[in-house]
Design a protein around this motif. Structure first.
Motif, PDB file in Angstrom:
ATOM      1  N   ALA A   6       0.687   3.627 -13.386  1.00  0.00           N
ATOM      2  CA  ALA A   6       0.516   2.416 -12.680  1.00  0.00           C
ATOM      3  C   ALA A   6       1.040   1.358 -13.334  1.00  0.00           C
ATOM      4  N   VAL A  54       2.831   3.615  -9.115  1.00  0.00           N
ATOM      5  CA  VAL A  54       1.964   2.752  -8.269  1.00  0.00           C
ATOM      6  C   VAL A  54       2.084   1.359  -8.779  1.00  0.00           C
ATOM      7  N   LYS A  89       4.286   3.698  -4.696  1.00  0.00           N
ATOM      8  CA  LYS A  89       3.835   3.254  -3.939  1.00  0.00           C
ATOM      9  C   LYS A  89       3.106   1.868  -4.289  1.00  0.00           C
ATOM     10  N   ARG A  90       3.047   0.880  -3.393  1.00  0.00           N
ATOM     11  CA  ARG A  90       2.356  -0.594  -3.774  1.00  0.00           C
ATOM     12  C   ARG A  90       0.636  -0.279  -3.550  1.00  0.00           C
ATOM     13  N   MET A  91      -0.062  -1.147  -4.182  1.00  0.00           N
ATOM     14  CA  MET A  91      -1.604  -1.331  -4.427  1.00  0.00           C
ATOM     15  C   MET A  91      -1.860  -2.979  -4.381  1.00  0.00           C
ATOM     16  N   LEU A 129      -4.581   1.577 -10.508  1.00  0.00           N
ATOM     17  CA  LEU A 129      -4.747   3.157 -10.510  1.00  0.00           C
ATOM     18  C   LEU A 129      -5.907   3.603 -10.039  1.00  0.00           C
ATOM     19  N   ASP A 131      -8.137   2.115  -8.070  1.00  0.00           N
ATOM     20  CA  ASP A 131      -8.129   2.047  -6.621  1.00  0.00           C
ATOM     21  C   ASP A 131      -7.306   2.801  -5.944  1.00  0.00           C
ATOM     22  N   TYR A 132      -6.074   3.067  -6.425  1.00  0.00           N
ATOM     23  CA  TYR A 132      -5.243   3.883  -5.552  1.00  0.00           C
ATOM     24  C   TYR A 132      -5.773   5.559  -5.510  1.00  0.00           C
ATOM     25  N   ASN A 135      -8.457   5.601  -3.097  1.00  0.00           N
ATOM     26  CA  ASN A 135      -8.108   5.588  -1.581  1.00  0.00           C
ATOM     27  C   ASN A 135      -7.403   6.872  -1.282  1.00  0.00           C
ATOM     28  N   LEU A 136      -7.058   7.650  -1.913  1.00  0.00           N
ATOM     29  CA  LEU A 136      -6.323   8.934  -1.743  1.00  0.00           C
ATOM     30  C   LEU A 136      -6.791   9.775  -0.536  1.00  0.00           C
TER      31      LEU A 136
END
Length: 136
Positions: A6, A54, A89-91, A129, A131-132, A135-136
């Motif tokens: 991230a 990320v 990917k964006r977060m 990271l 948070d990513y 949310n997977l």
């Protein structure tokens, strides 16, 4: 096994966080000068297997893109050319700096160390990271 990396992208420096190989735990890795980021990433992926980047997506309170996004888009274009096999990917990164500062207080980090913007950036990348992963 590959890791997820991230980036909390900033105008001066970027916080970097990475998962363990099992992609369970996010840990702060380092802070890199923004000018050196692409070279640093190229070097890192030559040593470690990374399956995904990320990148924090700075938004304003109501969800629209912040001014910082203008700096991030050219970086993302260069990153896609430099390392085309690693997706991005964006977060949403709203409030991560505040959360990082609060985390530093809660963990007992001294007032002097809390002024270290590089540490705040690294913790912010870790929060992005986490948070990513959540949310997977």
């Amino acid at each position: 096994m590959a890791r997820i990396l991230a980036i909390d992208y900033g105008g001066k420096r970027c916080g970097i966080a990475v998962t363990d190989e099992s992609k369970i735990i996010a840990s702060g890795l380092t802070t890199v000068d923004t000018k050196e980021l692409l070279n640093w990433l190229k070097e890192y992926v030559s040593k470690e297997e990374v399956e995904l980047f990320v990148v924090g997506e700075p938004k304003r309170l109501h969800g629209e893109a912040s001014e910082s996004e203008k700096l991030i888009q050219p970086f993302l274009e260069k990153l896609a050319k430099l390392l085309p096999d690693i997706p991005v990917k964006r977060m949403d990164e709203r409030f991560t700096s505040k959360m990082a500062f609060d985390t530093m207080i809660a963990s007992g980090i001294s007032k002097k160390k809390r002024r270290d913007k590089a540490l705040v950036d690294q913790i912010s990348a870790t929060i992005i990271l986490q948070d990513y992963l959540y949310n997977l």
